[in-house]
Design a protein around this motif. Structure first.
Motif, mmCIF file in Angstrom:
data_model
loop_
_atom_site.group_PDB
_atom_site.id
_atom_site.type_symbol
_atom_site.label_atom_id
_atom_site.label_comp_id
_atom_site.label_asym_id
_atom_site.label_seq_id
_atom_site.Cartn_x
_atom_site.Cartn_y
_atom_site.Cartn_z
ATOM 1 N N LEU A 175 40.235 40.584 45.261
ATOM 2 C CA LEU A 175 40.821 41.743 44.601
ATOM 3 C C LEU A 175 42.346 41.735 44.724
ATOM 4 O O LEU A 175 42.907 41.003 45.522
ATOM 5 C CB LEU A 175 40.263 43.021 45.232
ATOM 6 C CG LEU A 175 38.745 43.153 45.264
ATOM 7 C CD1 LEU A 175 38.344 44.447 45.968
ATOM 8 C CD2 LEU A 175 38.162 43.090 43.877
ATOM 9 N N HIS A 176 42.994 42.585 43.932
ATOM 10 C CA HIS A 176 44.437 42.828 44.000
ATOM 11 C C HIS A 176 45.250 41.566 43.745
ATOM 12 O O HIS A 176 46.311 41.376 44.329
ATOM 13 C CB HIS A 176 44.826 43.461 45.346
ATOM 14 C CG HIS A 176 43.889 44.548 45.780
ATOM 15 N ND1 HIS A 176 43.707 45.701 45.041
ATOM 16 C CD2 HIS A 176 43.049 44.630 46.837
ATOM 17 C CE1 HIS A 176 42.805 46.462 45.653
ATOM 18 N NE2 HIS A 176 42.394 45.833 46.734
ATOM 19 N N ARG A 225 38.587 35.412 40.846
ATOM 20 C CA ARG A 225 38.950 36.808 40.584
ATOM 21 C C ARG A 225 37.900 37.540 39.762
ATOM 22 O O ARG A 225 38.135 38.653 39.316
ATOM 23 C CB ARG A 225 40.306 36.866 39.873
ATOM 24 C CG ARG A 225 41.430 36.360 40.762
ATOM 25 C CD ARG A 225 42.754 36.406 40.081
ATOM 26 N NE ARG A 225 42.886 35.263 39.173
ATOM 27 C CZ ARG A 225 43.896 35.085 38.359
ATOM 28 N NH1 ARG A 225 44.868 35.944 38.301
ATOM 29 N NH2 ARG A 225 43.936 34.016 37.586
ATOM 30 N N SER A 226 36.772 36.924 39.537
ATOM 31 C CA SER A 226 35.697 37.603 38.780
ATOM 32 C C SER A 226 34.347 37.233 39.366
ATOM 33 O O SER A 226 34.249 36.311 40.167
ATOM 34 C CB SER A 226 35.751 37.213 37.308
ATOM 35 O OG SER A 226 35.517 35.824 37.162
ATOM 36 N N SER A 242 41.064 40.558 51.055
ATOM 37 C CA SER A 242 41.394 41.347 49.865
ATOM 38 C C SER A 242 40.354 42.435 49.621
ATOM 39 O O SER A 242 40.630 43.434 48.973
ATOM 40 C CB SER A 242 41.525 40.447 48.636
ATOM 41 O OG SER A 242 40.263 40.048 48.164
ATOM 42 N N GLN A 299 45.489 40.202 40.290
ATOM 43 C CA GLN A 299 45.462 39.988 38.845
ATOM 44 C C GLN A 299 46.568 39.014 38.448
ATOM 45 O O GLN A 299 46.379 38.161 37.602
ATOM 46 C CB GLN A 299 45.622 41.311 38.084
ATOM 47 C CG GLN A 299 44.480 42.296 38.269
ATOM 48 C CD GLN A 299 44.560 43.050 39.603
ATOM 49 O OE1 GLN A 299 45.540 42.982 40.348
ATOM 50 N NE2 GLN A 299 43.493 43.759 39.928
ATOM 51 N N ARG A 300 47.724 39.178 39.085
ATOM 52 C CA ARG A 300 48.830 38.236 38.898
ATOM 53 C C ARG A 300 48.957 37.439 40.181
ATOM 54 O O ARG A 300 49.035 38.002 41.267
ATOM 55 C CB ARG A 300 50.114 38.988 38.584
ATOM 56 C CG ARG A 300 49.992 39.749 37.247
ATOM 57 C CD ARG A 300 51.194 40.572 36.964
ATOM 58 N NE ARG A 300 52.296 39.661 36.631
ATOM 59 C CZ ARG A 300 53.440 40.054 36.110
ATOM 60 N NH1 ARG A 300 53.652 41.335 35.877
ATOM 61 N NH2 ARG A 300 54.373 39.190 35.826
ATOM 62 N N GLN A 352 46.766 41.727 49.259
ATOM 63 C CA GLN A 352 46.841 40.980 48.003
ATOM 64 C C GLN A 352 46.770 39.481 48.279
ATOM 65 O O GLN A 352 47.715 38.743 48.003
ATOM 66 C CB GLN A 352 48.117 41.348 47.256
ATOM 67 C CG GLN A 352 48.167 42.806 46.884
ATOM 68 C CD GLN A 352 49.483 43.219 46.254
ATOM 69 O OE1 GLN A 352 50.422 42.466 46.183
ATOM 70 N NE2 GLN A 352 49.527 44.450 45.794
ATOM 71 N N GLY A 364 47.968 36.978 45.781
ATOM 72 C CA GLY A 364 48.443 37.724 44.621
ATOM 73 C C GLY A 364 49.937 37.976 44.658
ATOM 74 O O GLY A 364 50.566 37.971 45.716
#
Length: 194
Positions: free
Chosen positions: A173-174, A193-194, A143, A176-177, A24, A27
């Motif tokens: 990845l991983h 993140r995109s 990630s 989101q927060r 992560q 993250g």
């Protein structure tokens, strides 16, 4: 290839390995890394020689710097002064200002302590140059594929070259927060993140 079960027993016992099986990077909840295996190779030549030989040139290395990890509070705790010094020296060697950089392929192991220290070290260099907030994307191949221990640098370099070739930045990845111990909003960096 390091696949012996004792390696994973030792990593688990030492709480080095991610508890949920994902790296992560930057993250929330990152509590360890995920080992991976990889191999890669590049051919380095002076630009003039590569051009004379008619080689396909994927990228140029404008500068470099090395450092020892410096004095730390433990094996898993990086030294932000040593990191920021190496970053500043590499940029000076390349004659590149931090505000000229639009993307950084970070180490980003996905640990609670290591990731914030890495962002703090980068911030020392970028904030000193007045880089606007959120103007530099950041990511980590770990990630996506894990920590290719002996090939982590090669994995990161390959990712950067492929992103340049395709004109796209691969999402981390991983994450989101985001790690709550990193002040991304107050920094020059935005985790892609995109």
């Amino acid at each position: 290839v390091t696949l012996h079960p004792n390696k994973y027993l030792m990593l688990s016992a030492g709480q080095f390995i991610s508890s949920d099986g994902h790296c992560q990077s930057f993250g929330e909840g990152g509590d360890g890394y995920i080992p991976a295996e990889g191999v890669g190779a590049v051919v380095l030549k002076r630009l003039s020689q590569a051009q004379a030989d008619g080689d396909l040139i994927h990228g140029l290395i404008l500068g470099s710097a090395l450092t020892h990890g410096g004095r730390t509070n433990g094996y898993t705790v990086p030294n932000p002064q040593a990191q920021s010094s190496a970053i500043a020296r590499a940029l000076a060697d390349a004659r590149v200002k931090p505000r000229q950089i639009q993307y950084i392929e970070a180490h980003g192991t996905g640990t609670r302590l290591g990731d914030p220290i890495e962002i703090a070290a980068l911030g020392r260099v970028f904030d000193g140059d007045g880089v606007p907030r959120g103007s530099c994307r950041i990511g980590s191949a770990k990630s996506n594929i894990g920590h290719c221990e002996a090939a982590a640098g090669m994995a990161g370099l390959t990712k950067v070259l492929l992103q340049m070739r395709h004109g796209q930045i691969v999402p981390s990845l991983h994450a989101q927060r985001l790690n709550p111990h990193i002040d991304f909003e107050g920094s020059a960096f935005e985790l892609n993140r995109s």
